[in-house]
Design a protein around this motif. Structure first.
Motif, mmCIF file in Angstrom:
data_model
loop_
_atom_site.group_PDB
_atom_site.id
_atom_site.type_symbol
_atom_site.label_atom_id
_atom_site.label_comp_id
_atom_site.label_asym_id
_atom_site.label_seq_id
_atom_site.Cartn_x
_atom_site.Cartn_y
_atom_site.Cartn_z
ATOM 1 N N GLN A 23 24.816 42.281 73.579
ATOM 2 C CA GLN A 23 24.142 41.174 72.901
ATOM 3 C C GLN A 23 22.976 41.742 72.094
ATOM 4 O O GLN A 23 22.184 42.509 72.613
ATOM 5 N N ASP A 24 22.883 41.386 70.833
ATOM 6 C CA ASP A 24 21.791 41.906 70.000
ATOM 7 C C ASP A 24 21.225 40.810 69.102
ATOM 8 O O ASP A 24 20.978 41.014 67.930
ATOM 9 N N LYS A 25 21.009 39.660 69.672
ATOM 10 C CA LYS A 25 20.515 38.516 68.911
ATOM 11 C C LYS A 25 19.067 38.226 69.301
ATOM 12 O O LYS A 25 18.803 37.590 70.320
ATOM 13 N N PRO A 26 18.099 38.671 68.514
ATOM 14 C CA PRO A 26 16.701 38.444 68.877
ATOM 15 C C PRO A 26 16.319 36.960 68.915
ATOM 16 O O PRO A 26 15.501 36.559 69.738
ATOM 17 N N LEU A 27 16.908 36.130 68.061
ATOM 18 C CA LEU A 27 16.607 34.699 68.080
ATOM 19 C C LEU A 27 17.074 34.078 69.396
ATOM 20 O O LEU A 27 16.362 33.296 70.028
#
Length: 102
Positions: free
Chosen positions: A15-19
Motif C-alpha cells: 500500500q502506498d497511498k499517503p491520502l
C-alpha cells in the motif's frame, strides 16, 4: 510500483497511498478524542465502541495488467479484492471495544 503475479493475476505488493494513510490516522485521532470524552463524562464503563468497514480494495485483476492501468490498492497478504470470493474480497475489518460487564 512493485507488483506480484499469482495465478494469472497481478497484485500491488504494498500500500502506498499517503491520502489513505492520512484518513486512517484521522480515524485513530478521532477515536482517541471520543474515548477521552466518554471517560470525562464517566460513560466509558457503559459504552461499547464498534468500528467496521467494507471489504477489501480494488487490488487485483487480469484486466488491470492487460490494459496497463495502475492497480489502486493492496490487499496483501490476501488474494484479489472486491468482486472476488477470495480472502482479499470477502474479509472485512471489525474492532469492538466493550467494557467488562459484571
Amino acid at each position: 510500483d512493485a507488483y506480484v503475479r499469482d495465478r494469472g493475476a497481478v497484485y500491488k505488493a504494498a500500500q502506498d497511498k499517503p491520502l489513505y494513510a492520512g484518513m486512517l490516522s484521522s480515524v485513530d485521532e478521532s477515536l482517541g478524542r471520543l474515548r477521552r470524552a466518554l471517560s470525562a463524562k464517566n460513560l466509558s464503563a457503559r459504552t461499547t465502541i464498534v468500528l467496521t468497514s467494507d471489504n477489501g480494495g480494488l487490488a487485483s485483476g487480469k484486466q488491470h495488467y492487460a490494459i496497463k492501468r495502475r492497480i489502486p490498492t493492496s490487499n496483501a497478504p490476501y488474494r484479489h479484492g472486491k468482486t472476488w470470493l477470495y480472502e482479499g474480497g470477502i474479509r472485512g475489518p471489525l474492532i469492538v471495544h466493550a467494557p467488562d460487564r459484571e
